[in-house]
Design a protein around this motif. Structure first.
Motif, mmCIF file in Angstrom:
data_model
loop_
_atom_site.group_PDB
_atom_site.id
_atom_site.type_symbol
_atom_site.label_atom_id
_atom_site.label_comp_id
_atom_site.label_asym_id
_atom_site.label_seq_id
_atom_site.Cartn_x
_atom_site.Cartn_y
_atom_site.Cartn_z
ATOM 1 N N ILE A 153 -26.600 59.066 4.374
ATOM 2 C CA ILE A 153 -27.251 59.588 3.405
ATOM 3 C C ILE A 153 -26.284 60.377 2.583
ATOM 4 N N THR A 209 -30.673 58.783 -5.162
ATOM 5 C CA THR A 209 -31.357 59.536 -4.147
ATOM 6 C C THR A 209 -32.664 59.180 -4.098
ATOM 7 N N GLU A 251 -34.845 59.664 1.868
ATOM 8 C CA GLU A 251 -33.542 60.440 2.456
ATOM 9 C C GLU A 251 -33.554 61.851 2.494
#
Lengths: 402, 401
Positions: free
Chosen positions: B2, B363, B367
């Motif tokens: 991530i 993103t 996450e």
């Protein structure tokens, strides 16, 4: 006595599990002990290796990985900034190049690698202490303070925080658990590289969580292992000087650090007769002969430094020998304590490269021992450590006061 | 993995990389040449210049490509100092600039006799306009204030600063490395005379940046040599890098509104969850929930976790494959407490417990859920081992948050 029992009988030390300590079987160098591996795999322990970028700590990391540990490499950033360029040029142990070397080794080993910042604690516990001791007319050993407060206290704390079980270093020393249940550091198999003196201040808790995987090897062996493992630092030179004074000019460092020029003063005899002018007390240490520039007709030495009167006392050969000293800031390692009034026989070192002299150590105060040597020792220097050994392991130590 | 460190650098967009590729081994000609493949390089550089100019509403001959944002900052400051030395030696900047500005100012001060005023900021990191105006002197030649802060995401009142600078006849430079391609910017509306930016912060490649220099600003060359970049920046053009910069700028412009919306939503979600689920935290930089507070970059979140060493938090996040940062990537080597966090009044211990999470258009909420989970567990563990936290629980130490 323990020395003679051999290692295997003493393998009660948890911290040594997995450490390749079976000497005499040379083919084991850099190879795995299957039983140990299996043991570790089932409950794989995590160890943080303090990596300086040099061959010793790089090899330590390699050996631990071979032994099945989950290894994390860490370089402690303790000293940089202003002297960055100088450090890089010198290739000392804590500059940028050290970080880059350590990073490359970690890459080769395939282990995670981090730089941790310990500049605050290094400044407070090592540099400030170093400077203050010199100003007080003593000769400190900053490596001892660094080991105790930075390499162990701070690194261990951080390492435990991030989930490690142990920390490991590239010291030429061995940690053993004695019959009395206490952990102690034993001298390395290679006396030439013994580093136990600067480690005498470690606590039991610290020792129980420390691995020193190269303590069973000699320097040439370590280089050989590093070479065979393809570590890019196998042929790197050792660092010699104190890391934050790479040029070895302590006096100039102290003047820079404090921003003060140290006043000149008088060389005097024991009885106060003036012999000449000195350049400031921080330029001198007990036993020093060079750089005095005194036309005395015989060999003379610094025998005492008097900060309160800014005098450096000069004497002849016989004046630099003593057979007794007092030490304080006591710590105990292999023995639990030395009861008040009792005295015991040990081998003691009064400086890093001292070979050791037999002595009686007597507890003479709450925080004081008196050490009486079997034969006079040269240049007992206030500020240095007294470390006393029994059967090759560190029993205890303190700071020489007088 | 991530990746939440988009303020440090971004992933080069694969479409951008694809546009760059032909300029390595096919159209490798030097743009100064007269033959075919050189012409192709030249045309590509020109096209990139036009795309870039379009984003900030300037003429294409006002864009000068550099090797990075830091070069653009160095150029703007040092060359302005030289060009306007007859007017004076005074430069106004802030305490929260990027080191490329701060260290250049320090150099000019120490080596060249410049006088530097470094403005304070409020607890959100915002410059006070009255203070700024009051700092202007007859010999002030330049005001340099960043558009947005790299650590805490504060967006400075650039339009107002530009307006003051213009009214008082002082040059205005802004380091827009964190803002270009992240928020709308128009150099005329914002009264900007010079602007620095860097391609790798907006999904372009590393090694390419630019300085916008308004027509009429008389600064000279910083790199002397050939006649490239209208005689103002020598050196054979980094053609693939420039092509990538242009492509990334164009894409950033096209996707800006959607990207900002998405990032803002995720940012506020992340802030809300950390606040609700982790006790003893402080949001550093403007609070989006506070209507009166300053403005904040859509992709920036920065929290201090009390009683926690940020370094340990970062390492443990890395062990879980979560990439974050304690502040600016540039200072993580030194790790003395961040000058930005100090400037907004944080204590050393809170500054040491800071964590920066910077989002991208890629993103996802999942996450962030994983990240919040991880932070919660790690912070709890670290606090469990912290003597300070124990003292706080026993009531012998007061909380700062």
């Amino acid at each position: 006595m323990l020395e003679r029992q051999g290692f295997h009988r003493d393998l009660t030390c948890e911290s040594c599990v997995g450490s390749n300590r079976h000497r005499g079987s040379e083919q084991r160098i850099g190879t795995k002990n299957e039983n140990e591996i299996r043991e570790n795999m089932s409950d794989r322990k995590t160890v943080v290796v303090g990596m300086s970028g040099g061959v010793d700590s790089s090899t330590a990391a390699y050996l631990l990985k071979e032994q099945g540990y989950h290894v994390i490499g860490v370089t402690m950033q303790i000293w940089q900034e202003e002297n960055e360029c100088q450090m890089q040029a010198e290739g000392g142990c804590c500059g940028i190049s050290a970080v880059e070397d350590a990073r490359r080794v970690a890459e080769v080993l395939g282990i995670p690698y981090y730089v941790m910042n310990f500049k605050d604690v290094f400044q407070k516990k090592v540099i400030d202490y170093f400077t203050a001791e010199y100003l007080a007319g003593r000769t400190p050993n900053p490596c001892i303070a660094c080991n105790r407060y930075v390499k162990w206290e701070s690194l261990l704390k951080r390492s435990l925080e991030i989930g490690a079980d142990y920390i490991a270093t590239g010291h030429y020393a061995r940690i053993r658990r004695l019959e009395n249940g206490r952990y102690a550091i034993a001298t390395s198999v290679t006396a030439a590289k013994d580093q136990t003196y600067a480690l005498y201040g470690l606590t039991q808790e610290q020792l129980s969580r420390t691995l020193m995987p190269i303590g069973d090897y000699s320097k040439p062996e370590v280089r050989e292992i590093a070479e065979r493992a393809g570590l890019p630092v196998a042929h790197k030179h050792d660092s010699q000087e104190i890391c934050f004074v790479p040029d070895g000019d302590y006096a100039a460092f102290i003047e820079r650090d404090t921003g003060r020029k140290m006043p000149e003063g008088n060389f005097v005899t024991k009885d106060g007769k003036i012999l000449g002018r000195h350049r400031g007390i921080i330029h001198y240490t007990i036993g020093q002969r060079r750089g005095l520039d005194l036309p005395m007709g015989e060999r003379v030495f610094v025998t005492e430094i008097r900060p309160e009167t800014n005098e450096v006392v000069i004497g002849t050969g016989s004046d630099v020998f003593t057979d007794t000293l007092k030490a304080d800031h006591l710590t105990f390692m292999g023995i639990e304590d030395l009861p008040m009034g009792e005295e015991e026989h040990f081998l003691a070192k009064i400086r890093y490269n001292h070979r050791g002299t037999g002595c009686l150590v007597k507890r003479t105060g709450e925080d004081e021992i008196t050490c009486t040597f079997e034969e006079p020792v040269r240049a007992v220097t206030p500020g240095q450590a007294l470390v006393y050994y029994r059967d090759g392991y560190v029993a205890g130590g303190g700071i020489i006061r007088e | 993995m991530i990746y939440l460190d988009n303020a440090a650098t971004t992933r080069t967009d694969p479409e951008v990389a694809a546009e760059m590729l032909p300029f390595f081994s096919e159209n490798y000609g030097n743009p100064s040449g007269i033959y075919g493949i050189a012409q192709k390089s030249r045309a590509a550089v020109t096209a990139a210049r036009e795309k870039t100019a379009h984003v900030i509403g300037c003429r294409s001959d006002e864009i000068y490509f550099t090797s990075c944002g830091s070069e653009a900052d160095n150029w703007a400051l040092k060359a302005a100092f030289e060009a306007y030395s007859e007017k004076g030696k005074h430069i106004i900047t802030t305490k929260i600039e990027h080191p490329a500005i701060l260290n250049t100012c320090e150099y000019l001060e120490r080596e060249r006799g410049a006088e530097i005023t470094r403005l304070d900021v409020d607890e959100d990191g915002v410059v006070d306009l009255r203070e700024l105006e009051a700092a202007i002197r007859p010999d002030t030649i330049l005001i340099s204030v960043m558009t947005a802060n790299n650590e805490i995401g504060t967006i400075e009142p650039i339009r107002e600063i530009g307006e003051i600078a213009r009214r008082r006849g002082v040059l205005f430079h802004t380091d827009a490395v964190q803002a270009f391609g992240q928020i709308p910017m128009n150099v005329d509306e914002l009264n900007i005379d010079m602007l620095s930016a860097s391609a790798h912060k907006f999904n372009g490649p590393k090694g390419a940046g630019f300085l916008y220099i308004r027509k009429g600003v008389g600064i000279r060359s910083f790199l002397h040599g050939g006649a490239q970049e209208h005689n103002r920046r020598a050196g054979t053009e980094n053609v693939p890098g420039i092509v990538g910069l242009g492509a990334a700028a164009k894409k950033a412009e096209e996707t800006l509104v959607r990207k900002m919306e998405k990032e803002t939503r995720l940012r506020d979600y992340l802030i809300r969850r950390i606040r609700e689920e982790v006790p003893n935290v402080k949001l550093n930089g403007p609070d989006p929930a506070d209507a009166k507070g300053g403005e904040r970059l859509p992709n920036n979140v920065n929290f201090s976790f009390e009683f926690v060493e940020g370094e340990s938090l970062l390492i443990m996040l890395d062990m879980r494959q979560i990439c974050a940062s304690s502040g600016s990537a540039c200072s993580s080597g030194s790790l003395s407490p961040s000058h930005v966090l100090k400037a907004i009044g944080l204590s050393d211990s809170l500054a040491h417990g800071a964590l920066r999470l910077t989002l991208s258009a890629e993103t996802t909420a999942e996450e962030l859920d994983t990240t919040v989970e991880a932070i919660r567990e790690i912070v709890e563990r670290l606090r469990g081992m912290s003597p300070k936290y124990e003292a706080y629980r026993n009531g012998t130490l007061e909380s700062e948050t």
